[in-house]
Design an enzyme around this catalytic site. Sequence first.
Site, PDB file in Angstrom:
ATOM      1  N   ARG A  37       3.746 -35.742  16.513  1.00  0.00           N
ATOM      2  CA  ARG A  37       5.027 -35.017  16.563  1.00  0.00           C
ATOM      3  C   ARG A  37       5.963 -35.589  17.633  1.00  0.00           C
ATOM      4  O   ARG A  37       7.183 -35.525  17.477  1.00  0.00           O
ATOM      5  CB  ARG A  37       4.772 -33.534  16.821  1.00  0.00           C
ATOM      6  CG  ARG A  37       4.235 -32.855  15.575  1.00  0.00           C
ATOM      7  CD  ARG A  37       3.861 -31.429  15.826  1.00  0.00           C
ATOM      8  NE  ARG A  37       3.791 -30.681  14.576  1.00  0.00           N
ATOM      9  CZ  ARG A  37       3.402 -29.418  14.493  1.00  0.00           C
ATOM     10  NH1 ARG A  37       3.072 -28.759  15.590  1.00  0.00           N
ATOM     11  NH2 ARG A  37       3.374 -28.806  13.339  1.00  0.00           N
ATOM     12  N   LYS A 198      -7.207 -19.459   1.872  1.00  0.00           N
ATOM     13  CA  LYS A 198      -6.781 -18.156   1.330  1.00  0.00           C
ATOM     14  C   LYS A 198      -5.654 -18.251   0.326  1.00  0.00           C
ATOM     15  O   LYS A 198      -4.720 -19.021   0.512  1.00  0.00           O
ATOM     16  CB  LYS A 198      -6.305 -17.279   2.484  1.00  0.00           C
ATOM     17  CG  LYS A 198      -7.391 -16.896   3.450  1.00  0.00           C
ATOM     18  CD  LYS A 198      -6.770 -16.055   4.519  1.00  0.00           C
ATOM     19  CE  LYS A 198      -7.783 -15.500   5.492  1.00  0.00           C
ATOM     20  NZ  LYS A 198      -7.072 -14.754   6.554  1.00  0.00           N
ATOM     21  N   GLY A 348      -1.460 -28.738   8.114  1.00  0.00           N
ATOM     22  CA  GLY A 348      -2.331 -29.402   9.083  1.00  0.00           C
ATOM     23  C   GLY A 348      -3.595 -29.990   8.505  1.00  0.00           C
ATOM     24  O   GLY A 348      -3.920 -31.157   8.746  1.00  0.00           O
ATOM     25  N   GLY A 371       3.781 -24.661   8.276  1.00  0.00           N
ATOM     26  CA  GLY A 371       4.426 -23.403   7.888  1.00  0.00           C
ATOM     27  C   GLY A 371       5.810 -23.640   7.303  1.00  0.00           C
ATOM     28  O   GLY A 371       6.181 -23.058   6.280  1.00  0.00           O
TER      29      GLY A 371
HETATM   30  P1  AMP Z   1      -5.646 -23.470   5.134  1.00  0.00           P
HETATM   31  O1  AMP Z   1      -5.402 -23.392   6.607  1.00  0.00           O
HETATM   32  O2  AMP Z   1      -5.346 -22.220   4.395  1.00  0.00           O
HETATM   33  O3  AMP Z   1      -5.052 -24.698   4.500  1.00  0.00           O
HETATM   34  O4  AMP Z   1      -7.228 -23.585   4.978  1.00  0.00           O
HETATM   35  C1  AMP Z   1      -7.937 -24.682   5.447  1.00  0.00           C
HETATM   36  C2  AMP Z   1      -9.372 -24.302   5.571  1.00  0.00           C
HETATM   37  O5  AMP Z   1      -9.862 -23.881   4.316  1.00  0.00           O
HETATM   38  C3  AMP Z   1     -10.273 -25.419   6.019  1.00  0.00           C
HETATM   39  O6  AMP Z   1     -10.741 -25.123   7.306  1.00  0.00           O
HETATM   40  C4  AMP Z   1     -11.404 -25.410   5.006  1.00  0.00           C
HETATM   41  O7  AMP Z   1     -12.674 -25.509   5.599  1.00  0.00           O
HETATM   42  C5  AMP Z   1     -11.259 -24.073   4.343  1.00  0.00           C
HETATM   43  N1  AMP Z   1     -11.824 -24.062   2.993  1.00  0.00           N
HETATM   44  C6  AMP Z   1     -11.535 -24.875   1.975  1.00  0.00           C
HETATM   45  N2  AMP Z   1     -12.304 -24.617   0.909  1.00  0.00           N
HETATM   46  C7  AMP Z   1     -13.120 -23.600   1.249  1.00  0.00           C
HETATM   47  C8  AMP Z   1     -14.157 -22.886   0.584  1.00  0.00           C
HETATM   48  N3  AMP Z   1     -14.512 -23.176  -0.679  1.00  0.00           N
HETATM   49  N4  AMP Z   1     -14.784 -21.894   1.250  1.00  0.00           N
HETATM   50  C9  AMP Z   1     -14.425 -21.600   2.515  1.00  0.00           C
HETATM   51  N5  AMP Z   1     -13.465 -22.235   3.211  1.00  0.00           N
HETATM   52  C10 AMP Z   1     -12.818 -23.228   2.585  1.00  0.00           C
END
Ligand code: AMP
Length: 391
Positions: A37, A198, A348, A371
């Site tokens: 950054r 999520k 990220g 974000g």
């Molecule tokens: P986000 O910050 O929403 O992009 O989520 C990223 C995180 O999602 C990473 O730390 C991954 O380890 C987690 N992730 C991806 N796939 C899965 C899964 N099938 N079960 C649990 N966590 C997951």
Amino acid sequence: MFAKKTVKDIDVKNKKVLVRVDFNVPLKDGKVNDDTRIRAALPTIQYLLDNHAAVILCSHLGRPKDGVDPQYSLKPVADYLQTLIPQKVFFAKDCIGPVAKQAADALESGQVLVLENTRFHAEEKKNDPGMAKQLASLADIFVNDAFGSAHRAHASTAGVADYLPAVAGFLMEKEIQYLGQAIENPERPFIAILGGAKVSDKIGVIRNLLKKADEVLIGGGMANTFFKAQGYPVGDSLVEDDVLDVARELVKDGSNKLRLPVDVVIADKFEDDATKKIMPTGSVPDGWRILDIGPDTVTAYSKAIAAAKTVVWNGPMGVFEFPNFAQGTFEIAKAVADSGAVSIIGGGDSVSAVNKSGLADKISHISTGGGASLEMLEGLELPGLAALQDK
Ligand code: AMP
């Protein structure tokens, strides 16, 4: 076309220019641990210095709770910046008040002043007009180059623009051009890939992309909620039960565009050394959990990606922090890199996956703002951008 004025549209010679940058970088043992950054802000900083401006930089760093917290000081960032540019870099221990004012007044054209963390004042996040006015009093012109904070209406990202001529920096311009073009006027086929933990974080994004993209490929933990919503067993997988209805509605609305994994990699525990199996979607036994997309999904998604002219990707396809469950994410990164499409990666974790895979050079645009890029994909107006002067 970028509709806002930039530093090129305003005379900066012998002016004091307050630049909101995104120096929210990871620190380790009091040192900058990732300078992406900082480097991304250099074109604007260098342009202003070359054009004889005095450059005053402000940013937030981390989430300090109650006022001043030394672990979130921008001093290490100022020291690091000094190693990247030949011009003198000064540091002020406050971003407003007499300390900042004296340092700004003393600053000469061709010099740089880094102000202390804007979030050491609670007024920053409240977009307090008093703080915005004090920031504005330091300079003649405001430049916003902090794309990563443009989705926040804070004193240093939006409020300050009420009191000074306000224009965009080059990073802001580049980010908005890539993401705006993808959303508003993409070369087709336009494929969106969404993963991560999520669904609840990305419902608005999925909704908007189902309107704008030709296909939305879902992976990662968020796929599990879609599986459960359709009545498939998911064992002990991460699921968000409170958005099952929304997931059902998205599947229904997006039936011809929304694609879910056809197979998954499951594990008998949430650890890298778990026993793993590949299973078709819908046959996850009790006690097992989904940690990655399966090989048939990789093949199917890669085929769609290979035919794309525009690809936007946010969120890993699995728990890529575990090497044994990183394959889906890395294979998709490879498909995106090899596609020849205009490729944009935001967020990220997908950015670090692409960096880890050594494919970053083959991506058209890697966003510095997770974000903010999601809010762009959702079709929302960014307050830090809206506050700037139109061309
Ligand atoms: P986000 O910050 O929403 O992009 O989520 C990223 C995180 O999602 C990473 O730390 C991954 O380890 C987690 N992730 C991806 N796939 C899965 C899964 N099938 N079960 C649990 N966590 C997951």
